[in-house]
Design a protein around this motif. Sequence first.
Motif, PDB file in Angstrom:
ATOM      1  N   ARG A 131       0.834  -1.208   0.000  1.00 57.79           N
ATOM      2  CA  ARG A 131       0.000   0.000   0.000  1.00 57.79           C
ATOM      3  C   ARG A 131       0.864   1.252   0.000  1.00 57.79           C
ATOM      4  N   LEU A 132       1.943   1.234   0.755  1.00 56.88           N
ATOM      5  CA  LEU A 132       2.835   2.394   0.778  1.00 56.88           C
ATOM      6  C   LEU A 132       3.388   2.669  -0.611  1.00 56.88           C
ATOM      7  N   PHE A 133       3.882   1.631  -1.274  1.00 62.62           N
ATOM      8  CA  PHE A 133       4.470   1.812  -2.599  1.00 62.62           C
ATOM      9  C   PHE A 133       3.431   2.286  -3.606  1.00 62.62           C
ATOM     10  N   ALA A 190     -11.185   5.780  -7.755  1.00 59.61           N
ATOM     11  CA  ALA A 190     -10.756   5.020  -6.585  1.00 59.61           C
ATOM     12  C   ALA A 190      -9.664   5.819  -5.877  1.00 59.61           C
ATOM     13  N   THR A 191      -9.670   5.770  -4.570  1.00 58.33           N
ATOM     14  CA  THR A 191      -8.738   6.564  -3.774  1.00 58.33           C
ATOM     15  C   THR A 191      -7.869   5.664  -2.908  1.00 58.33           C
ATOM     16  N   LEU A 192      -6.573   5.954  -2.910  1.00 60.82           N
ATOM     17  CA  LEU A 192      -5.618   5.286  -2.039  1.00 60.82           C
ATOM     18  C   LEU A 192      -5.110   6.291  -1.015  1.00 60.82           C
ATOM     19  N   ALA A 193      -4.889   5.851   0.200  1.00 58.49           N
ATOM     20  CA  ALA A 193      -4.355   6.708   1.249  1.00 58.49           C
ATOM     21  C   ALA A 193      -3.433   5.885   2.132  1.00 58.49           C
ATOM     22  N   VAL A 194      -2.391   6.536   2.652  1.00 52.16           N
ATOM     23  CA  VAL A 194      -1.439   5.839   3.507  1.00 52.16           C
ATOM     24  C   VAL A 194      -0.722   6.851   4.388  1.00 52.16           C
ATOM     25  N   GLU A 195      -0.302   6.391   5.536  1.00 47.54           N
ATOM     26  CA  GLU A 195       0.537   7.197   6.418  1.00 47.54           C
ATOM     27  C   GLU A 195       1.980   6.830   6.111  1.00 47.54           C
ATOM     28  N   ALA A 196       2.645   7.656   5.327  1.00 43.65           N
ATOM     29  CA  ALA A 196       4.027   7.393   4.931  1.00 43.65           C
ATOM     30  C   ALA A 196       4.976   7.808   6.049  1.00 43.65           C
ATOM     31  N   PRO A 197       6.185   7.240   6.061  1.00 40.10           N
ATOM     32  CA  PRO A 197       7.154   7.619   7.101  1.00 40.10           C
ATOM     33  C   PRO A 197       7.479   9.106   7.052  1.00 40.10           C
TER      34      PRO A 197
END
Length: 278
Positions: A131-133, A190-197
Motif C-alpha cells: 500500500r505504501l508503494f 478510486a482513492t488510495l491513502a497511507v501514512e508514509a514515514p
Amino acid sequence: MPTSSSSSAAQPAANADDAGGWFPENLARINERLTQRAAHPSTTRPVAVFDFDNTCIFRDVGQAVFCHQLQHLHYRLVPEQLAAILPRPEGQLAGRPLAAIVATLVEAYRTLFPLLLAGRTAKALSLPQARLFATLLLWFVIQARKDERLGPPYVLPFMAKLLAGFTTAELRFLAMDVVQVAGAEPLDEATLAVEAPAPIGRIEASYPRGLHPYPEMLALMRRLAELDIERYVISASAEWLVEGAASWLGFPVDAERVFGIRVDLDAGEVLTISDPLD
C-alpha cells in the motif's frame, strides 16, 4: 489493497449512437468531405490522423495500465532500474522532500521485489509496503506531472519505463486484458491513502476507473477504411499498449501506423529503461 470510490458527476453515454457526440455542424462537414471523396477519388491518397487517449477512447490506456500495475504489483523492473528512472532527489515535490519520496519508493520496492520475482504476488500484496508503494507512486506521478521541473516530458516516459522487463507482445495482450476489465468498471474514481514515514506524512491520491471507446470515432475510422483513407493513431501512452487496445476495441488501424511513447528494446523485444536510439 482495498480502495474507496466515488461516482463521476458526468458520465458519457456508453451506448450513444454513432452521431450522438458530434456537434451537428462538425458532423455535416465531415460527411460532406467524405461524400466528395467517395464521388471523386483522387490519385493522391489522403491520410487521417487520430489522437487515441481521451479522443478515440474515453480515458487513457497508459494510465489504465499504470493503475493496473499499482493494484496488482505487476512489475518486472529491478529495484536498481526503478532508482535510475526516479528524479534526482533534490528540492521538494508538492511540499514534500523529494529525497524522502525517492528513498521510500525504492526501499518499499526492494522489499516487494523478491516476492514478485518468486511469483508470490499475493504475499507481496499483503505487506504494508504494498500500500505504501502503490499510494506513494500514484501520488508521485500525479504531482510530478504538475511540477514545472518535471511535468509530462518526464512523467510519460517514466510510466513507459515502469514496463521494463515485459516484451512488446506481452504488453499488447496486457493492454487487451486491462481494457476488457476497465470496460466493465463504473466510471468513477478510486482513492488510495497511507501514512508514509516522516517527513512525508499522510498522503492520498485518486485514479479514474472505467474505459470505453467512443462509438462516433469507431464509426468514423471504419468509414475512412471503407474509403481507403489511411488511418494513423498517435498517443502519449506506450506504443505497444495502444496497439493492443486499438486492436481489442476494433479500431481499423495497422500496428505500424500506431505511434506512441517508446523505450529502447533488448533482444527478444524486451523493454528497457533506456530512451530509444535515434
